[in-house]
Scaffold this active site. Sequence first.
Site, PDB file in Angstrom:
ATOM      1  N   TYR A  55       4.475   3.057   7.777  1.00 33.73           N
ATOM      2  CA  TYR A  55       4.453   1.460   7.111  1.00 33.73           C
ATOM      3  C   TYR A  55       5.411   1.289   6.169  1.00 33.73           C
ATOM      4  O   TYR A  55       5.207   1.787   4.989  1.00 33.73           O
ATOM      5  CB  TYR A  55       3.073   0.860   7.253  1.00 33.73           C
ATOM      6  CG  TYR A  55       2.274   0.775   8.647  1.00 33.73           C
ATOM      7  CD1 TYR A  55       3.062   0.908   9.758  1.00 33.73           C
ATOM      8  CD2 TYR A  55       1.128   0.431   8.496  1.00 33.73           C
ATOM      9  CE1 TYR A  55       2.115   0.861  10.955  1.00 33.73           C
ATOM     10  CE2 TYR A  55       0.307   0.358   9.744  1.00 33.73           C
ATOM     11  CZ  TYR A  55       0.975   0.588  10.970  1.00 33.73           C
ATOM     12  OH  TYR A  55       0.203   0.419  12.104  1.00 33.73           O
ATOM     13  N   LEU A 115      -2.702 -10.937  17.553  1.00 29.97           N
ATOM     14  CA  LEU A 115      -2.605 -12.229  17.347  1.00 29.97           C
ATOM     15  C   LEU A 115      -1.062 -12.662  17.897  1.00 29.97           C
ATOM     16  O   LEU A 115      -0.699 -13.920  18.038  1.00 29.97           O
ATOM     17  CB  LEU A 115      -2.302 -12.570  15.668  1.00 29.97           C
ATOM     18  CG  LEU A 115      -3.626 -12.709  15.030  1.00 29.97           C
ATOM     19  CD1 LEU A 115      -3.325 -12.771  13.643  1.00 29.97           C
ATOM     20  CD2 LEU A 115      -4.285 -13.794  15.549  1.00 29.97           C
ATOM     21  N   GLY A 136       2.152 -14.766  16.837  1.00 31.08           N
ATOM     22  CA  GLY A 136       1.833 -16.388  16.764  1.00 31.08           C
ATOM     23  C   GLY A 136       2.144 -17.281  18.016  1.00 31.08           C
ATOM     24  O   GLY A 136       2.282 -18.349  17.673  1.00 31.08           O
TER      25      GLY A 136
END
Length: 323
Positions: free
Chosen positions: A61, A232, A235
């Site tokens: 990451y 999620l 979005g």
Amino acid sequence: MSQLPLDRFLPGVSPMAYGCMGLGGEWDASPVEAHHVTQAHRALDAALEAGINFFDHADIYALGKAESAFGRVLKERPSLRESIFLQTKCGIRFEDAQGPKRFDFSAEWIRASVEGSLKRLGVEMLDVLQLHRPDPLMVPDEIAEVFTALKAEGKVRHFGVSNMQRHQLEFLQASLDAPLVANQLELGLHRLDFLDEGVLANQPEGTASNFTPGSLEYCRRHGVQLQAWGCLSQGRFTGRALDDQPAVITATATLVGELAEQYGVSREAIVLAWLRRHPANIQPVIGSTDPARIAASGEALGISLSREDWYRLYVCARGGELP
């Protein structure tokens, strides 16, 4: 909701995780700067305020900078380490002078990755280490040997995997003395194969499912914590512009909004509560760096969708009634 399977190994772990992929700035060789650390402080505080104490990393990451930024936070606030759980992942190697992008579950690479993560995070032990993506060249006995050594050295408490199906889990677990405690997969209203695989059994439509039969049941039966990355849905259902999205996405976003108003919570809470309503006790991994959105996600911990509302979302998101 009943207790997470992961709570057997990490008592007190939160039913939701914070994914640290967005921390540390750009995915390049630039250094971690003060504003990256400030961002990490704010995200961590928002997560803790929302009831989240489990933090998910990976050595790749931001090319290691996500762990470094988080490590700077822990250095400035060392008492936090006692109240949080840390998970990181290893096994993905990007293209370099030695070869193309590849996966590496060799003992040498796993050990080097763990040592690097510990150094960047500034901690002595990881609560969970996951193998990030299946390596076709993995040798389970070799993995078992390095896992045993890392645990004996007090560097890793527990081990898990990410993006693996049932047969890969079984194959690897057969060589391990300790149980694999978690499997992180992309699950959500935009990725329904984990449900369709079972619902469409013996149906022609089911041949299009990209989810290995029995994977969900294997994890439930053996107490492997299912974690959901991408939950999620970038979005799609919580406010993102939908001009370029198909009608099924728009319809699902509308339904999410209606249910959010009905339950008196955020859209993020409805999307995550849908996952949490599943009896597998899925642990969503949220990745937003926006404190307001983190707080909105935390509202999912306070609600439980009805069976009918769960099915409304499922049917709407799949774009057609069940068989």
